[in-house]
Design a protein around this motif. Sequence first.
Motif, PDB file in Angstrom:
ATOM      1  N   SER A   1       1.947   5.106  -2.255  1.00 48.33           N
ATOM      2  CA  SER A   1       2.328   5.614  -3.617  1.00 48.33           C
ATOM      3  C   SER A   1       3.260   4.923  -4.423  1.00 48.33           C
ATOM      4  CB  SER A   1       2.801   7.129  -3.451  1.00 48.33           C
ATOM      5  OG  SER A   1       3.948   7.201  -2.640  1.00 48.33           O
ATOM      6  N   THR A   2       4.386   4.303  -3.800  1.00 49.43           N
ATOM      7  CA  THR A   2       5.328   3.479  -4.524  1.00 49.43           C
ATOM      8  C   THR A   2       4.371   2.138  -4.900  1.00 49.43           C
ATOM      9  OG1 THR A   2       6.843   4.495  -2.926  1.00 49.43           O
ATOM     10  CG2 THR A   2       7.664   2.773  -4.678  1.00 49.43           C
TER      11      THR A   2
ATOM     12  N   ASP B   1       8.679   3.423   4.812  1.00 46.47           N
ATOM     13  CA  ASP B   1       8.669   4.693   5.480  1.00 46.47           C
ATOM     14  C   ASP B   1      10.397   5.076   5.597  1.00 46.47           C
ATOM     15  OD1 ASP B   1       6.182   5.508   5.133  1.00 46.47           O
ATOM     16  OD2 ASP B   1       5.994   4.284   6.674  1.00 46.47           O
TER      17      ASP B   1
ATOM     18  N   ASP C   1       6.211  -4.107  -1.627  1.00 47.45           N
ATOM     19  CA  ASP C   1       5.751  -3.010  -0.853  1.00 47.45           C
ATOM     20  C   ASP C   1       6.874  -2.068  -0.768  1.00 47.45           C
ATOM     21  OD1 ASP C   1       3.879  -1.495   0.405  1.00 47.45           O
ATOM     22  OD2 ASP C   1       3.529  -2.788   2.023  1.00 47.45           O
ATOM     23  N   GLY C   2       6.235  -0.789  -0.159  1.00 45.19           N
ATOM     24  CA  GLY C   2       7.234   0.341  -0.170  1.00 45.19           C
ATOM     25  C   GLY C   2       7.401   0.277   1.352  1.00 45.19           C
TER      26      GLY C   2
ATOM     27  N   GLU D   1      -0.482  -5.322   5.869  1.00 44.25           N
ATOM     28  CA  GLU D   1       0.972  -5.406   5.359  1.00 44.25           C
ATOM     29  C   GLU D   1       1.779  -6.652   6.225  1.00 44.25           C
ATOM     30  OE1 GLU D   1       1.218  -1.001   3.564  1.00 44.25           O
ATOM     31  OE2 GLU D   1       2.275  -1.266   5.476  1.00 44.25           O
TER      32      GLU D   1
ATOM     33  N   LYS E   1       7.310   0.901   8.625  1.00 47.38           N
ATOM     34  CA  LYS E   1       6.160   0.893   7.602  1.00 47.38           C
ATOM     35  C   LYS E   1       4.823   1.326   8.568  1.00 47.38           C
ATOM     36  CE  LYS E   1       5.358  -2.147   4.742  1.00 47.38           C
ATOM     37  NZ  LYS E   1       5.036  -1.088   3.847  1.00 47.38           N
ATOM     38  N   GLY E   2       3.842   1.684   7.537  1.00 46.38           N
ATOM     39  CA  GLY E   2       2.656   2.165   8.189  1.00 46.38           C
ATOM     40  C   GLY E   2       2.496   3.705   8.033  1.00 46.38           C
TER      41      GLY E   2
ATOM     42  N   THR F   1       1.019  -1.186   0.106  1.00 44.71           N
ATOM     43  CA  THR F   1       0.120  -0.005  -0.097  1.00 44.71           C
ATOM     44  C   THR F   1       0.846   1.095  -0.051  1.00 44.71           C
ATOM     45  OG1 THR F   1      -1.787  -1.242   1.201  1.00 44.71           O
ATOM     46  CG2 THR F   1      -1.733   1.304   1.322  1.00 44.71           C
TER      47      THR F   1
ATOM     48  N   LYS G   1      14.438   7.094   1.381  1.00 43.24           N
ATOM     49  CA  LYS G   1      14.141   5.926   2.639  1.00 43.24           C
ATOM     50  C   LYS G   1      15.191   5.383   3.275  1.00 43.24           C
ATOM     51  CE  LYS G   1       9.763   7.239   1.437  1.00 43.24           C
ATOM     52  NZ  LYS G   1       8.677   6.320   1.048  1.00 43.24           N
TER      53      LYS G   1
ATOM     54  N   GLY H   1       1.025   4.894   5.482  1.00 41.21           N
ATOM     55  CA  GLY H   1      -0.143   4.916   5.133  1.00 41.21           C
ATOM     56  C   GLY H   1      -1.421   4.147   5.924  1.00 41.21           C
ATOM     57  N   GLY H   2      -0.842   3.637   7.056  1.00 37.80           N
ATOM     58  CA  GLY H   2      -2.189   3.176   8.297  1.00 37.80           C
ATOM     59  C   GLY H   2      -2.242   1.892   7.827  1.00 37.80           C
ATOM     60  N   ALA H   3      -1.637   0.989   6.910  1.00 38.97           N
ATOM     61  CA  ALA H   3      -1.956  -0.122   6.732  1.00 38.97           C
ATOM     62  C   ALA H   3      -1.010  -1.295   7.052  1.00 38.97           C
ATOM     63  CB  ALA H   3      -1.913  -0.323   4.877  1.00 38.97           C
TER      64      ALA H   3
HETATM   65  C1  5RP Z   1       1.657   2.128   4.040  1.00 39.32           C
HETATM   66  C2  5RP Z   1       3.103   1.840   4.291  1.00 39.32           C
HETATM   67  C3  5RP Z   1       3.691   2.434   2.749  1.00 39.32           C
HETATM   68  O1  5RP Z   1       4.529   1.318   2.336  1.00 39.32           O
HETATM   69  C4  5RP Z   1       4.846   3.290   3.313  1.00 39.32           C
HETATM   70  O2  5RP Z   1       4.147   4.399   3.984  1.00 39.32           O
HETATM   71  C5  5RP Z   1       5.500   3.876   2.130  1.00 39.32           C
HETATM   72  O3  5RP Z   1       4.577   4.774   1.253  1.00 39.32           O
HETATM   73  P1  5RP Z   1       5.193   5.779   0.247  1.00 39.32           P
HETATM   74  O4  5RP Z   1       5.375   4.561  -0.880  1.00 39.32           O
HETATM   75  O5  5RP Z   1       3.904   6.483  -0.315  1.00 39.32           O
HETATM   76  O6  5RP Z   1       6.428   6.607   0.534  1.00 39.32           O
HETATM   77  O7  5RP Z   1       3.637   1.465   4.853  1.00 39.32           O
HETATM   78  O8  5RP Z   1       1.032   1.673   5.320  1.00 39.32           O
END
Ligand code: 5RP
Length: 240
Positions: free
Chosen positions: A51-52, A105, A102-103, A124, A115-116, A49, A142, A118-120
């Motif tokens: 943007s990436t 933070d 997955d991406g 995840e 991670k998190g 979850t 990152k 985006g709150g998922a």
């Molecule tokens: C969502 C996440 C994302 O992987 C994390 O926030 C990175 O997001 P982005 O790709 O938008 O920088 O853990 O819960």
Amino acid sequence: MRREKAAILMGFARNDKEKTSMPTQDEMKQATARAALDHVPAGIIGVGTGSTANFFIDALAGIKGRIDGAVASSVATAERLKRHGIPVLDLNEVGEMAVYVDGADEITRHMAMIKGGGGALTREKIVAACARRFVCIADESKLVDVLGKFPLPVEVIPMARSYVARQLVKLGGNPVLRTGFTTDNGNVILDVHGLNILDPVALETEINQLVGVVTVGLFARRSADIFLMGTRDGVQTLTR
Ligand code: 5RP
């Protein structure tokens, strides 16, 4: 001219106006997302979850015939996959997967992550646990030496919010309630500021054990296996 050719080889989509400028953060995210397609086997994959991850889903649409479907780590990801005509499958029907993409933070060279954002984080972590390989896709901003500059998300059962916050203060953090946000699981998130996480495995274990905590956004016990890092010079592959 040489640089322009290099940018094309590295997979950055540039228009005429942008040819001589450095890739933007979004272009680096797109490049790493596209590079992750090389790690997608036939069958079912897990999808993260953010943007990436969204760039990855858009790229995945181009090769959707190669896979049977995907397990989504959030409602938002499930909706995006469906919009692209990619079948979304129930994890309980799937069992194990070869790959989760997955991406992050924050990520260290040892592949531990926060991670998190985006709150998922809970879904995840569940989907990642069912995958044999975790492919992390993120731009170079990152990569960190020590986790903790990015506030550590902790998903909490709403009635335990104050109790857990007091325990997190005892651990040296400054927890802040993410206002106006409810997770896909109906819980709240405390973003913990001010941590300097020198032992991510130990802290993950300690926070996991607090009553009322659903999930801590430290992915150290199950870290990434591969990090495809989008840089100004192309995508670099880091492994454990
Ligand atoms: C969502 C996440 C994302 O992987 C994390 O926030 C990175 O997001 P982005 O790709 O938008 O920088 O853990 O819960």
